[in-house]
Design an enzyme around this catalytic site. Structure first.
Site, PDB file in Angstrom:
ATOM      1  N   GLU A  96       0.844  -1.212   0.000  1.00  0.00           N
ATOM      2  CA  GLU A  96       0.000   0.000   0.000  1.00  0.00           C
ATOM      3  C   GLU A  96       0.868   1.247   0.000  1.00  0.00           C
ATOM      4  OE1 GLU A  96      -2.858   1.263  -0.271  1.00  0.00           O
ATOM      5  OE2 GLU A  96      -4.451   0.027   0.578  1.00  0.00           O
ATOM      6  N   ASP A  97       0.340   2.315  -0.590  1.00  0.00           N
ATOM      7  CA  ASP A  97       1.034   3.599  -0.521  1.00  0.00           C
ATOM      8  C   ASP A  97       0.840   4.252   0.849  1.00  0.00           C
ATOM      9  OD1 ASP A  97      -1.701   4.025  -0.942  1.00  0.00           O
ATOM     10  OD2 ASP A  97      -1.435   5.570  -2.461  1.00  0.00           O
ATOM     11  N   ASP A 100      -4.788   5.323   5.683  1.00  0.00           N
ATOM     12  CA  ASP A 100      -5.465   6.516   6.171  1.00  0.00           C
ATOM     13  C   ASP A 100      -6.556   6.045   7.144  1.00  0.00           C
ATOM     14  OD1 ASP A 100      -6.002   9.323   6.136  1.00  0.00           O
ATOM     15  OD2 ASP A 100      -7.618   8.993   4.717  1.00  0.00           O
ATOM     16  N   LYS A 128      -0.914   7.128   8.485  1.00  0.00           N
ATOM     17  CA  LYS A 128      -1.507   8.258   9.218  1.00  0.00           C
ATOM     18  C   LYS A 128      -2.394   7.673  10.320  1.00  0.00           C
ATOM     19  CE  LYS A 128      -3.131  10.696   5.437  1.00  0.00           C
ATOM     20  NZ  LYS A 128      -3.672  11.852   4.686  1.00  0.00           N
ATOM     21  N   VAL A 150      -0.757  14.294   1.493  1.00  0.00           N
ATOM     22  CA  VAL A 150       0.532  14.278   0.809  1.00  0.00           C
ATOM     23  C   VAL A 150       0.404  13.757  -0.622  1.00  0.00           C
ATOM     24  CG1 VAL A 150       1.971  14.129   2.881  1.00  0.00           C
ATOM     25  CG2 VAL A 150       1.059  12.028   1.867  1.00  0.00           C
TER      26      VAL A 150
HETATM   27  P1  IMP Z   1      -7.975   4.494   3.421  1.00  0.00           P
HETATM   28  O1  IMP Z   1      -8.724   5.656   3.987  1.00  0.00           O
HETATM   29  O2  IMP Z   1      -6.967   3.936   4.424  1.00  0.00           O
HETATM   30  O3  IMP Z   1      -8.908   3.436   2.902  1.00  0.00           O
HETATM   31  O4  IMP Z   1      -7.120   5.019   2.211  1.00  0.00           O
HETATM   32  C1  IMP Z   1      -7.671   5.056   0.937  1.00  0.00           C
HETATM   33  C2  IMP Z   1      -6.790   5.698  -0.071  1.00  0.00           C
HETATM   34  O5  IMP Z   1      -6.902   7.107   0.087  1.00  0.00           O
HETATM   35  C3  IMP Z   1      -5.301   5.436  -0.047  1.00  0.00           C
HETATM   36  O6  IMP Z   1      -4.907   4.221  -0.647  1.00  0.00           O
HETATM   37  C4  IMP Z   1      -4.829   6.606  -0.874  1.00  0.00           C
HETATM   38  O7  IMP Z   1      -4.962   6.324  -2.250  1.00  0.00           O
HETATM   39  C5  IMP Z   1      -5.790   7.697  -0.493  1.00  0.00           C
HETATM   40  N1  IMP Z   1      -5.153   8.630   0.461  1.00  0.00           N
HETATM   41  C6  IMP Z   1      -5.322   8.722   1.789  1.00  0.00           C
HETATM   42  N2  IMP Z   1      -4.571   9.712   2.302  1.00  0.00           N
HETATM   43  C7  IMP Z   1      -3.906  10.246   1.262  1.00  0.00           C
HETATM   44  C8  IMP Z   1      -2.952  11.313   1.131  1.00  0.00           C
HETATM   45  O8  IMP Z   1      -2.526  11.984   2.093  1.00  0.00           O
HETATM   46  N3  IMP Z   1      -2.505  11.567  -0.124  1.00  0.00           N
HETATM   47  C9  IMP Z   1      -2.915  10.867  -1.220  1.00  0.00           C
HETATM   48  N4  IMP Z   1      -3.790   9.864  -1.152  1.00  0.00           N
HETATM   49  C10 IMP Z   1      -4.280   9.561   0.084  1.00  0.00           C
HETATM   50 MG    MG Z   2      -4.410   4.499  -3.175  1.00  0.00          MG
END
Ligand code: IMP
Ligand code: MG
Length: 176
Positions: A96-97, A100, A128, A150
């Site tokens: 994963e990148d 969040d 995060k 970011v």
């Molecule tokens: P989740 O909220 O953990 O399901 O994250 C979903 C997706 O939101 C991540 O895989 C990212 O593609 C995107 N995302 C969350 N935070 C950021 C950020 O700070 N920058 C860019 N993409 C983000």
């Molecule tokens: Mg993503």
């Protein structure tokens, strides 16, 4: 909204940390065939750097999911693409990148549990934790960051800025 002039994480800092993660992962999987499952699109850059720092053979495949957020969202995640190769008995490392809310990775973990994998772990470049809505933690984490948006090194804002070599905070045009 523009990326900060000064990166939050420079390309050198990222490269150093990706090398450290690769060393740890290589040690943990020394006697196993590893399948990296990159979560598109954000993990494209991190995943391709990580695979090139791993010694020996590594297989790569992709998964893509979309998390619905917004006023009417129930936090649902939908799969857009899943691996074509059989996953049974494979040692899968989900790449994963960023974690969040944790919804996407948690959904993917649950989905993958249906495949009778040999094992499943999670590596994320960024975390995060202050935004988390569940108990999810990664097995390997590059950097823990504050609650800020970011971009760069694969991460986008509305499909822009993925190509930046470093990671920048998205701000309102103020030079930081
Ligand atoms: P989740 O909220 O953990 O399901 O994250 C979903 C997706 O939101 C991540 O895989 C990212 O593609 C995107 N995302 C969350 N935070 C950021 C950020 O700070 N920058 C860019 N993409 C983000
Ligand atoms: Mg993503």
């Amino acid at each position: 909204m523009q990326p900060s002039k000064t990166p939050l994480l420079t390309h050198d800092v990222i490269a150093q940390r990706v090398g450290e993660l690769a060393d740890t992962i290589a040690r943990d999987y020394a006697d196993k065939d590893l399948l990296l499952l990159l979560v598109l699109k954000g993990a494209l850059v991190f995943g391709s750097d990580l695979m090139r720092r791993l010694p020996g053979r590594v297989a790569v495949d992709f998964v893509r999911a979309r998390s619905y957020t917004g006023p009417n969202s129930s936090g649902q995640v939908r799969l857009l693409y899943t691996p074509s190769a059989p996953l049974a008995d494979r040692h899968v490392l989900l790449v994963e990148d960023i974690l969040d809310t944790g919804r996407t990775a948690s959904f993917l973990q649950q989905h993958l549990h249906g495949y009778q994998l040999g094992s499943l772990r999670l590596v994320t470049l960024l975390d995060k934790p202050s935004r988390r809505e569940n108990e999810l933690t990664a097995d390997y984490t590059g950097f823990t960051i504050d609650n800020q948006f970011v971009v760069g090194y694969g991460l986008d804002y509305e499909e822009a800025h993925r190509e930046l070599p470093a990671i920048h905070v998205l701000d309102n045009g103020a030079v930081k």
